[in-house]
Design a protein around this motif. Structure first.
Motif, short mmCIF file in Angstrom:
data_model
loop_
_atom_site.label_atom_id
_atom_site.label_comp_id
_atom_site.label_asym_id
_atom_site.label_seq_id
_atom_site.Cartn_x
_atom_site.Cartn_y
_atom_site.Cartn_z
N ASP A 1 0.84 -1.20 0.00
CA ASP A 1 0.00 0.00 0.00
C ASP A 1 0.88 1.25 0.00
O ASP A 1 1.93 1.28 0.65
CB ASP A 1 -0.94 0.03 1.21
CG ASP A 1 -2.15 0.92 0.90
OD1 ASP A 1 -3.25 0.34 0.75
OD2 ASP A 1 -2.00 2.16 0.78
N SER B 1 -11.15 2.10 3.77
CA SER B 1 -11.64 0.98 4.57
C SER B 1 -11.67 1.26 6.07
O SER B 1 -12.47 0.65 6.78
CB SER B 1 -10.82 -0.28 4.26
OG SER B 1 -11.06 -0.67 2.91
N GLY C 1 -21.62 0.92 7.76
CA GLY C 1 -22.92 0.32 7.44
C GLY C 1 -22.70 -0.87 6.52
O GLY C 1 -21.91 -0.79 5.59
#
Ligand SMILES: Cc1cc2nc3c(=O)[nH]c(=O)nc-3n(C[C@H](O)[C@H](O)[C@H](O)COP(=O)(O)OP(=O)(O)OC[C@H]3O[C@@H](n4cnc5c(N)ncnc54)[C@H](O)[C@@H]3O)c2cc1C
Length: 439
Positions: free
Chosen positions: A65, A74, A80
């Protein structure tokens, strides 16, 4: 800078509330190997989920990354979890509803099952609560559309959707803002950074090689012989997975042309008095809306703070500025929160697509999963898994999301810079306002 300092708690931080429990970092980060079987660019839910499936199948996997682990969408999300409820305009349950659309909806429900099963199987402690979702109608004329959608979701997915009349709305939300709505039982919420941390730990335990702060700058070659150049060193790989979603850059120009990165912003309030917190969302659901420019909100674990998210602006703005705008939107729904001070404010990028659907596919032999359209906790986890399955099945995909057209953004010379968003956003905002004021 927002000048109304009374809005801000003395402990205010312009960063995600979730990071109080799990801060981005470099734990498990190691030197980049010179060779790997599968190289994954991006360590969000999709990259890690793909890596886990591949490592469990005995493959050597490397994930890198550009940032620290857990620094992007993330660990910034609202947490939700939905399965198909948010799927795009192509699947709205209209008269043209066809078999492919229903298949995609069914697969979205599978994405929900997949993430719940993964969390349970791996024992990830992330405050998962399956308490459903309430979708409020922002204007009276929106309710029939929501009712139709609820009927379709019940028919295709059996999500347990019920219509809530305006006079009964306070059983769902301590607000008179909406004109009724729909409650969906098959939806959940979780702590996004704890889910991320659990997934990262699971990948590490499964033998995935992880390298943080390692931007990939170029990829050459083809399947069986890719050469990946990074800010640290070079790595040879047989297969590559691009899992960069809302942070997709010039590394994959074809994919970038198909995605519109949009900033989404969130605030969290200070702890509220228990009786006040109790009346806000009596059933502990997540809340979303029927408007074009929608807000999404919930209580944080422990049920004492409100997390309120929305599109205060479509482009990146200073957290202090979006905090003030979101506070105004929150108190329009809950006037009783006018004195609730903000402790955290942040934003992150989601990837929108022109058909409002996520996609998996190939660019120059590299696999990708992208286009969460703001709803990726379940979907991007699932699509990462599906990309891994595709590699393990020698290119054969079981996912309908691999078989749909993925049109580029229809703006001449578009290269990932969505200069047109403030114009479209302004138009949508006006239409939302007009519809609300005119039934
Ligand atoms: C504010 C906000 C609220 C949200 N709320 C919800 C919600 O309530 N429910 C829901 O379901 N979804 C929500 N989402 C969406 C959800 O968070 C995303 O769909 C999901 O996290 C995407 O995961 P991902 O792995 O595909 O991408 P990301 O988590 O964005 O990861 C992509 C990674 O790729 C890396 N990268 C990019 N280019 C390179 C390169 N060249 N080299 C190396 N690394 C690179 C980036 O650094 C980044 O870490 C929200 C998102 C935001 C931002």
């Amino acid at each position: 800078m927002n000048t109304d300092r009374a809005l801000f708690h003395p402990d205010y931080k312009p960063e995600p509330y979730w990071w109080e429990a799990a801060r981005p970092g470099t734990q498990f980060s190691t030197d980049l190997p010179a060779d790997t079987e599968i190289f994954v660019v991006g360590s969000g839910y999709s990259g890690l989920s793909a890596a886990l499936e591949l490592a469990r199948a005995g493959r050597a996997v490397t994930v890198v990354d550009a940032q620290a682990f857990g620094e992007a969408a993330s660990s910034r999300s609202g947490g939700g979890v939905s399965g198909g409820v948010n799927l795009g305009k192509g699947i709205s349950g209209g008269p043209g509803q066809d078999a492919q659309a229903e298949a995609l909806l069914t697969e979205s429900a599978a994405a929900y099952d997949h993430v719940i099963a993964l969390i349970e199987k791996e024992g990830i402690d992330c405050n998962l609560e399956q308490r459903g979702r309430f979708i409020g109608a922002n204007a009276p004329k929106h309710l029939p559309g929501l009712v139709k959608k609820a009927e379709m979701l019940n028919r295709v997915l059996g999500v347990g959707a019920t219509v809530v009349a305006k006079e009964d709305q306070r059983s769902e939300i301590g607000s008179d803002f909406y004109h009724g709505g729909v409650a969906i039982e098959r939806a959940a919420k979780l702590h996004p950074a704890l889910y991320y941390k659990g997934l990262l730990e699971t990948c590490h335990a499964a033998g995935v090689s992880l390298t943080a702060h390692c931007e990939v700058t170029a990829i050459d070659g083809k399947v069986g012989g890719f050469k990946v150049q990074t800010a640290k060193s070079e790595c040879r790989a047989e297969q590559v997975i691009i899992a960069t979603n809302g942070y997709t850059g010039g590394l994959t120009p074809d994919l970038r042309k198909r995605l519109v990165p949009i900033s989404s912003q969130i605030i969290v309030t200070e702890e509220l008095p228990q009786d006040l917190a109790d009346e806000l969302i009596p059933k502990g659901r997540t809340i979303s809306e029927s408007a074009r420019i929608t807000s999404y909100y919930r209580l944080t674990p422990g049920n004492r703070r409100v997390m309120y998210g929305g599109r205060a602006r479509f482009h990146h703005v200073d957290a202090d500025v979006s905090a003030g705008l979101l506070h105004g939107m929150m108190t329009a729904r809950w006037p009783q929160l006018k004195d609730a001070r903000i402790t955290h404010s942040w934003s992150g990028f989601v990837a929108m697509t022109t058909d409002s659907l996520p996609h998996i596919g190939l660019e120059k032999g590299m696999h990708y999963a992208a286009g969460c359209n703001g709803s990726g906790v379940a979907m991007m986890t699932y699509l990462g898994h599906q990309v891994a399955r595709r590699i393990l099945q020698d290119g054969k995909s079981d996912s309908g999301f691999a078989n749909i057209d993925f049109p580029p953004v229809p703006v001449p010379l578009y290269n990932g810079n969505p200069w047109f968003l403030p114009i479209i956003g302004g138009y949508y905002r006006l239409r939302d306002k007009w519809e609300r004021g005119n039934g």
